[in-house]
Design a protein around this motif. Structure first.
Motif, PDB file in Angstrom:
ATOM      1  N   THR A   1      -1.243 -10.012   1.584  1.00  0.00           N
ATOM      2  CA  THR A   1      -1.537  -8.603   1.371  1.00  0.00           C
ATOM      3  C   THR A   1      -2.862  -8.389   0.669  1.00  0.00           C
ATOM      4  N   LYS A   2      -3.427  -9.460   0.082  1.00  0.00           N
ATOM      5  CA  LYS A   2      -4.619  -9.280  -0.719  1.00  0.00           C
ATOM      6  C   LYS A   2      -5.818  -8.863   0.120  1.00  0.00           C
ATOM      7  N   ALA A   3      -5.778  -9.165   1.429  1.00  0.00           N
ATOM      8  CA  ALA A   3      -6.911  -8.814   2.264  1.00  0.00           C
ATOM      9  C   ALA A   3      -7.069  -7.307   2.412  1.00  0.00           C
ATOM     10  N   THR A   4      -5.962  -6.581   2.365  1.00  0.00           N
ATOM     11  CA  THR A   4      -6.039  -5.138   2.561  1.00  0.00           C
ATOM     12  C   THR A   4      -5.922  -4.358   1.264  1.00  0.00           C
ATOM     13  N   HIS A   5      -5.263  -4.920   0.284  1.00  0.00           N
ATOM     14  CA  HIS A   5      -5.147  -4.233  -1.006  1.00  0.00           C
ATOM     15  C   HIS A   5      -5.112  -5.335  -2.061  1.00  0.00           C
ATOM     16  N   PRO A   6      -6.174  -5.518  -2.791  1.00  0.00           N
ATOM     17  CA  PRO A   6      -6.401  -6.769  -3.539  1.00  0.00           C
ATOM     18  C   PRO A   6      -5.566  -6.964  -4.797  1.00  0.00           C
ATOM     19  N   HIS A   7      -4.271  -7.044  -4.659  1.00  0.00           N
ATOM     20  CA  HIS A   7      -3.443  -7.510  -5.760  1.00  0.00           C
ATOM     21  C   HIS A   7      -2.096  -7.956  -5.213  1.00  0.00           C
ATOM     22  N   ALA A   8      -1.417  -8.819  -5.966  1.00  0.00           N
ATOM     23  CA  ALA A   8      -0.102  -9.298  -5.554  1.00  0.00           C
ATOM     24  C   ALA A   8       0.967  -8.303  -5.965  1.00  0.00           C
ATOM     25  N   VAL A   9       2.159  -8.430  -5.364  1.00  0.00           N
ATOM     26  CA  VAL A   9       3.252  -7.513  -5.690  1.00  0.00           C
ATOM     27  C   VAL A   9       3.672  -7.669  -7.146  1.00  0.00           C
ATOM     28  N   THR A  10       3.455  -8.862  -7.719  1.00  0.00           N
ATOM     29  CA  THR A  10       3.789  -9.070  -9.131  1.00  0.00           C
ATOM     30  C   THR A  10       2.801  -8.393 -10.066  1.00  0.00           C
ATOM     31  N   GLU A  11       1.694  -7.863  -9.495  1.00  0.00           N
ATOM     32  CA  GLU A  11       0.685  -7.167 -10.292  1.00  0.00           C
ATOM     33  C   GLU A  11       0.442  -5.780  -9.696  1.00  0.00           C
ATOM     34  N   LEU A  12       1.521  -5.065  -9.416  1.00  0.00           N
ATOM     35  CA  LEU A  12       1.422  -3.760  -8.772  1.00  0.00           C
ATOM     36  C   LEU A  12       0.455  -2.864  -9.535  1.00  0.00           C
ATOM     37  N   CYS A  13      -0.486  -2.251  -8.801  1.00  0.00           N
ATOM     38  CA  CYS A  13      -1.516  -1.444  -9.446  1.00  0.00           C
ATOM     39  C   CYS A  13      -0.892  -0.228 -10.151  1.00  0.00           C
ATOM     40  N   GLU A  14      -1.638   0.327 -11.083  1.00  0.00           N
ATOM     41  CA  GLU A  14      -1.117   1.426 -11.888  1.00  0.00           C
ATOM     42  C   GLU A  14      -0.714   2.616 -11.024  1.00  0.00           C
ATOM     43  N   GLU A  15      -1.565   2.951 -10.042  1.00  0.00           N
ATOM     44  CA  GLU A  15      -1.253   4.091  -9.174  1.00  0.00           C
ATOM     45  C   GLU A  15      -0.022   3.811  -8.327  1.00  0.00           C
ATOM     46  N   GLY A  16       0.060   2.570  -7.796  1.00  0.00           N
ATOM     47  CA  GLY A  16       1.229   2.201  -7.000  1.00  0.00           C
ATOM     48  C   GLY A  16       2.512   2.251  -7.806  1.00  0.00           C
ATOM     49  N   GLY A  17       2.442   1.745  -9.047  1.00  0.00           N
ATOM     50  CA  GLY A  17       3.620   1.782  -9.897  1.00  0.00           C
ATOM     51  C   GLY A  17       4.067   3.199 -10.210  1.00  0.00           C
TER      52      GLY A  17
END
Length: 336
Positions: free
Chosen positions: A15-31
């Motif tokens: 998934t890092k190719a399209t949104h550069p972080h792992a699911v274990t490091e969900l971005c602030e906006e995503g969270g």
């Protein structure tokens, strides 16, 4: 020094190719958006354009009644979807390690006694060699494994690996006893892990201070680190050394508190907690904050907060005065 079992990040890294972080490091906006979706039961598709990771990680799915809305995947389901492939990989690695151990076991008996004695102490350099020796010892363990694990936070994957390792040992009838520092009682991940073995097949206790890691299998082999970066360890098979380390473990075990017994950090009438007594003892011995934090299994900030409370309780205005007041107060004379 010691990891439990190897494992990969599997599909998460793609998934890092399209949104550069792992699911274990969900971005602030995503969270934030995922939490809102869980609270309300759905979220508009247009609202999640700023966090494509939610769809990439399959945390949302289309609303079957209205394509303009998305519904959240329950977190328990999302977690299970990601843990299952990791656990399958761990199981496969464990199966292979057991097969290798069984393949080489007939040849172990052919080793001459004199030659075997020369290998009673083996220096293991590098994590791969350390972990390979550990895997072999654990695969051959049949009766009891003793471990001393100074407390610190582990990544989720390492906890899953450790859980799988302990589960396989217990299924083989192996008893497990583990010592942590008292600070492990405040780790949600650690408590959730221990809950998996509430049937008494594995025992966990805590003590105020531990020096380093130790693993002993079947009173036959012990592993200890010999460098702070844990890149070098000793594999000990000398009966005298292993027997001595078992006595050290039992000494600590008999003075430790079962993890199920509740928090040991109670406040004495003098206003000083048990952990602050432990810190006071180390301060008087001349240890710096970083060394005290490491030996008691806490971060330096927490350690300094306890030192500040200790200074306040004793009326100290400086670090030098604190050591004097500790010595004069008599608090170190009480029974631990």
């Amino acid at each position: 020094m010691f990891r439990t079992l190897g494992g990969g990040d599997l599909a998460m890294n793609r998934t890092k190719a399209t949104h550069p972080h792992a699911v274990t490091e969900l971005c602030e906006e995503g969270g934030r958006l995922y939490a809102n979706a869980l609270r309300t039961g759905r979220i508009a598709r247009s609202d999640v354009e700023s966090a494509p990771c939610l769809m990439e990680f399959a945390l949302l799915h289309p609303d079957p009644d209205d394509a303009s809305w998305l519904r959240p995947v329950p977190p328990a389901v999302a977690l299970a979807q990601r843990l299952n492939p990791i656990e399958r990989e761990i199981t496969e690695h464990r199966r292979l390690s057991i097969e290798l151990a069984n393949a080489f076991e007939p040849f172990m008996a052919l080793t001459a006694q004199g030659e075997a004695s020369t290998h009673s102490i083996t220096v293991l350099e590098g994590l791969d060699r350390i972990n390979g020796a550990l895997d072999l010892a654990i695969a051959q363990c049949r009766n009891e494994m003793l471990t001393v694990q100074p407390s610190h936070r582990h990544p989720e994957r390492q906890l899953v690996q450790a859980l799988e390792r302990d589960k396989l040992l217990i299924e083989r009838g192996v008893r497990i006893r583990t010592l942590y520092q008292h600070t492990a009682r405040y780790s949600p991940e650690r408590l959730a892990w221990v809950d998996h073995f509430s049937d008494g097949k594995a025992e966990y206790r805590t003590i105020d201070e531990l020096v380093e890691r130790l693993i002993i299998c079947d009173e036959a082999v012990a592993f200890i680190p010999i460098r702070d970066d844990r890149q070098v360890a000793l594999e000990l098979r000398h009966p005298g050394l292993v027997g001595y380390l078992i006595k050290v473990f039992e000494f600590m075990w008999n003075r430790a508190v079962p993890l199920s017994a509740g928090a040991p950090y109670e406040t004495d009438p003098d206003g000083i907690t048990d952990i602050q007594h432990s810190i006071a003892k180390l301060l008087v011995e001349g240890h710096v904050d970083e060394a005290i934090a490491r030996r008691l299994g806490m971060n330096v900030r927490t350690c300094r907060a306890h030192i500040a409370k200790l200074a306040n309780a004793l009326g100290s205005g400086s670090r030098a005065q604190l050591g004097y007041l500790i010595a004069q107060s008599g608090i170190l004379d009480r029974e631990q």
